[in-house]
Design an enzyme around this catalytic site. Structure first.
Site, PDB file in Angstrom:
ATOM      1  N   ARG A  95       0.822  -1.208   0.000  1.00 58.29           N
ATOM      2  CA  ARG A  95       0.000   0.000   0.000  1.00 58.29           C
ATOM      3  C   ARG A  95       0.852   1.252   0.000  1.00 58.29           C
ATOM      4  NH1 ARG A  95      -3.773  -0.024   4.829  1.00 58.29           N
ATOM      5  NH2 ARG A  95      -5.089  -1.178   3.406  1.00 58.29           N
ATOM      6  N   TYR A  96       1.951   1.218   0.750  1.00 61.21           N
ATOM      7  CA  TYR A  96       2.831   2.374   0.843  1.00 61.21           C
ATOM      8  C   TYR A  96       4.060   2.109  -0.027  1.00 61.21           C
ATOM      9  CZ  TYR A  96       0.024   3.191   5.058  1.00 61.21           C
ATOM     10  OH  TYR A  96      -1.000   3.385   5.941  1.00 61.21           O
ATOM     11  N   ARG A  99       7.212  -0.014   1.973  1.00 58.27           N
ATOM     12  CA  ARG A  99       7.060  -1.160   2.863  1.00 58.27           C
ATOM     13  C   ARG A  99       5.867  -2.018   2.478  1.00 58.27           C
ATOM     14  NH1 ARG A  99       5.361   3.562   4.760  1.00 58.27           N
ATOM     15  NH2 ARG A  99       3.835   3.794   6.443  1.00 58.27           N
ATOM     16  N   CYS A 108      -3.661 -18.346  14.319  1.00 54.38           N
ATOM     17  CA  CYS A 108      -3.350 -17.544  15.502  1.00 54.38           C
ATOM     18  C   CYS A 108      -3.525 -18.404  16.741  1.00 54.38           C
ATOM     19  CB  CYS A 108      -4.288 -16.349  15.603  1.00 54.38           C
ATOM     20  SG  CYS A 108      -4.218 -15.297  14.143  1.00 54.38           S
ATOM     21  N   CYS A 112      -9.080 -13.698  17.949  1.00 53.28           N
ATOM     22  CA  CYS A 112      -9.635 -12.528  18.624  1.00 53.28           C
ATOM     23  C   CYS A 112     -10.963 -12.181  17.974  1.00 53.28           C
ATOM     24  CB  CYS A 112      -8.682 -11.351  18.504  1.00 53.28           C
ATOM     25  SG  CYS A 112      -7.004 -11.771  18.995  1.00 53.28           S
ATOM     26  N   CYS A 115     -10.921  -9.199  15.522  1.00 56.39           N
ATOM     27  CA  CYS A 115      -9.860  -9.186  14.499  1.00 56.39           C
ATOM     28  C   CYS A 115     -10.291  -8.490  13.202  1.00 56.39           C
ATOM     29  CB  CYS A 115      -9.458 -10.620  14.177  1.00 56.39           C
ATOM     30  SG  CYS A 115      -8.155 -10.694  12.933  1.00 56.39           S
ATOM     31  N   ARG A 117      -8.848  -8.971  10.416  1.00 56.05           N
ATOM     32  CA  ARG A 117      -8.684  -9.921   9.308  1.00 56.05           C
ATOM     33  C   ARG A 117      -9.529 -11.174   9.543  1.00 56.05           C
ATOM     34  NH1 ARG A 117      -2.788  -8.798   9.282  1.00 56.05           N
ATOM     35  NH2 ARG A 117      -2.538  -6.991   7.921  1.00 56.05           N
ATOM     36  N   ASP A 275     -11.543  -0.866  13.027  1.00 52.86           N
ATOM     37  CA  ASP A 275     -11.980  -0.732  11.633  1.00 52.86           C
ATOM     38  C   ASP A 275     -13.433  -1.193  11.461  1.00 52.86           C
ATOM     39  OD1 ASP A 275      -9.464   0.092  10.664  1.00 52.86           O
ATOM     40  OD2 ASP A 275      -8.766  -1.985  10.551  1.00 52.86           O
ATOM     41  N   ASP A 312      -7.626   3.671   9.931  1.00 47.71           N
ATOM     42  CA  ASP A 312      -7.286   3.069   8.645  1.00 47.71           C
ATOM     43  C   ASP A 312      -8.420   3.411   7.679  1.00 47.71           C
ATOM     44  OD1 ASP A 312      -5.847   1.649   6.789  1.00 47.71           O
ATOM     45  OD2 ASP A 312      -5.734  -0.196   7.977  1.00 47.71           O
ATOM     46  N   LYS A 319      -3.396   4.417   6.637  1.00 50.41           N
ATOM     47  CA  LYS A 319      -3.630   4.881   8.008  1.00 50.41           C
ATOM     48  C   LYS A 319      -3.283   6.362   8.136  1.00 50.41           C
ATOM     49  CE  LYS A 319      -2.244   0.441   9.987  1.00 50.41           C
ATOM     50  NZ  LYS A 319      -1.527  -0.059   8.780  1.00 50.41           N
TER      51      LYS A 319
HETATM   52  C1  LIG Z   1      -0.396  -0.737   8.674  1.00 51.89           C
HETATM   53  C2  LIG Z   1       0.186  -1.092   7.411  1.00 51.89           C
HETATM   54  C3  LIG Z   1       1.559  -0.911   7.168  1.00 51.89           C
HETATM   55  C4  LIG Z   1       2.492  -0.360   8.199  1.00 51.89           C
HETATM   56  O1  LIG Z   1       2.244   0.990   8.429  1.00 51.89           O
HETATM   57  P1  LIG Z   1       3.105   1.775   9.492  1.00 51.89           P
HETATM   58  O2  LIG Z   1       2.422   3.109   9.563  1.00 51.89           O
HETATM   59  O3  LIG Z   1       4.501   1.849   8.972  1.00 51.89           O
HETATM   60  O4  LIG Z   1       3.057   1.022  10.779  1.00 51.89           O
HETATM   61  C5  LIG Z   1       2.049  -1.234   5.928  1.00 51.89           C
HETATM   62  N1  LIG Z   1       1.245  -1.717   4.955  1.00 51.89           N
HETATM   63  C6  LIG Z   1      -0.074  -1.905   5.169  1.00 51.89           C
HETATM   64  C7  LIG Z   1      -0.901  -2.460   4.078  1.00 51.89           C
HETATM   65  C8  LIG Z   1      -0.645  -1.608   6.403  1.00 51.89           C
HETATM   66  O5  LIG Z   1      -1.947  -1.814   6.600  1.00 51.89           O
HETATM   67  S1  SF4 Z   2      -6.028  -9.827  15.987  1.00 51.42           S
HETATM   68 FE1  SF4 Z   2      -6.494 -11.306  14.340  1.00 51.42          FE
HETATM   69  S2  SF4 Z   2      -4.546 -11.733  13.349  1.00 51.42           S
HETATM   70 FE2  SF4 Z   2      -4.089 -10.796  15.342  1.00 51.42          FE
HETATM   71  S3  SF4 Z   2      -3.834 -12.519  16.757  1.00 51.42           S
HETATM   72 FE3  SF4 Z   2      -5.967 -11.874  16.909  1.00 51.42          FE
HETATM   73  S4  SF4 Z   2      -7.044 -13.173  15.430  1.00 51.42           S
HETATM   74 FE4  SF4 Z   2      -4.863 -13.298  14.925  1.00 51.42          FE
END
Ligand SMILES: *Cc1c(COP(=O)(O)O)cnc(C)c1O
Ligand code: SF4
Length: 354
Positions: A95-96, A99, A108, A112, A115, A117, A275, A312, A319
């Site tokens: 996305r960025y 990174r 996991c 959670c 979560c 995801r 989110d 986000d 973010k």
């Molecule tokens: C959160 C996230 C990151 C990391 O972002 P930082 O602001 O550097 O912590 C990188 N890629 C994606 C897709 C993210 O959701």
């Molecule tokens: S927040 Fe989601 S990805 Fe993170 S440990 Fe919990 S269940 Fe796993």
């Protein structure tokens, strides 16, 4: 419960994953739990179970399925931040510019309930060798990537060998400067942080580990020992906390958590606004709640103990930090600023033609 007398693989194997097994140890409605876990899996290992003190307590809410997860009231859907859309490779989210997130595990130690995801963890086919190869290939070919964030699922649920293999291959890519790991393991399965794991990770600096801690009760002696092992291996520790209704959405709880983190050499990094993810709506607060918490922390705790509060954005916007506004106005070369005690102060600015 010390790591040596109950190794992490045995703890995981003894997890509660069915409604019947859960109803045998906690006062839950077994039918309701069964309905929820048909959609979103449950996994409660004996360590997490030992942390669940009372009904609707902070650990209960994070671990025990709730019928409200099935109220799919969110129009945004299961993937509001569009991670799937920003995947150039099955397990890479780019996305960025500099990174990427590399989802190396989809399992996991605790599923959670909040979560983000939730649509994928514990439900898919698992991460294959081919997925890992493809992800590493993408990163190798993309010279703009300076940082790789291993996430999931939880990367620390992989074996030491697999973790070592992935780290080794990433370290051989010269444009990757920094490796970061996002995990909940020290919080939800501290026995996994063995001396061997810490020593292995210590061979791949610069390595950062960000841990999700959401409530001061999670900082048990076991969790503290796990974090100490990592810190002693020279790993810089950060925290990511999710702002969760009824769990940590008040200033006193958050203050106590942030103080606890600092004491354990964990630098609070982000406070995530929850989110808009399907199945998690009952955990969401207003943004004013997070801002009130930040206003309370400012001035009352070391600046190192104040995380940035992040939202986000949908549609892949990424973010952004939101923060309380301390500047009230600027007039005639004077800034009117509010301090942490709500006092108002004039701050003289340099003349415009300075
Ligand atoms: C959160 C996230 C990151 C990391 O972002 P930082 O602001 O550097 O912590 C990188 N890629 C994606 C897709 C993210 O959701
Ligand atoms: S927040 Fe989601 S990805 Fe993170 S440990 Fe919990 S269940 Fe796993």
């Amino acid at each position: 419960m010390t790591p040596t007398d109950y190794p992490w693989k045995a703890l995981l194997a003894d997890s509660i994953a069915t409604a019947k097994a859960l109803a045998a140890v906690l006062p839950v409605d077994s039918d309701a739990v069964a309905r929820v876990i048909a959609r979103y899996p449950m996994r409660i290992n004996p360590y997490v179970l030992s942390l669940i003190q009372k009904r609707d307590g902070p650990l209960w809410r994070q671990a025990i399925p709730d019928l409200r997860e099935l109220d799919d009231d969110l129009s945004v859907g299961p993937d509001p931040t569009q991670e799937a859309f920003q995947s150039p490779s099955p397990r890479v989210v780019h996305r960025y510019p500099d990174r990427v997130v590399f989802l190396v595990s989809d399992r996991c130690a605790l599923y959670c309930r909040h979560c983000m995801r939730k649509r994928m963890v514990g439900r898919q086919r698992g991460v294959t060798e081919a997925d890992i190869d493809a992800g590493i290939g993408y990163i190798r070919d993309c010279r703009a990537v300076r940082e790789v964030i291993l996430s999931g699922g939880d990367p620390f649920l992989l074996s030491d060998d697999r973790i070592g293999d992935i780290l080794c291959r990433l370290r051989r890519i010269s444009h990757v400067d920094v490796i970061r790991i996002h995990t909940r393991i020290p919080c939800v399965l501290p026995a996994r942080v063995t001396g061997e794991l810490a020593a292995l990770l210590g061979g791949f600096h610069p390595l950062y580990v960000n841990i999700q801690f959401n409530h001061p009760d999670e900082l048990t002696p076991e969790a503290e020992a796990a974090c100490a092992q990592l810190a002693d291996a020279g790993i810089a520790l950060g925290s990511q906390t999710v702002l969760l209704k009824g769990i940590n959405d008040d200033p006193a709880t958050m203050m106590s958590l942030m103080r606890g983190l600092l004491k354990n050499r964990i630098r609070p990094y982000y406070l995530h606004h929850a989110d808009p993810v399907a199945g998690t709506g009952h955990f969401r607060t207003g943004v004013d709640t997070g801002l009130a918490i930040l206003r309370h922390l400012q001035g009352r705790i070391s600046g190192m103990g104040i995380p940035r509060y992040m939202i986000d954005l949908p549609r892949g916007g990424g973010k952004v930090p939101v923060s309380p506004d301390y500047v009230r106005r600027e007039r005639d070369g004077i800034l009117l600023v509010r301090n942490y005690q709500d006092g108002l102060f004039d701050y003289p600015l340099p003349p415009k033609n300075n």
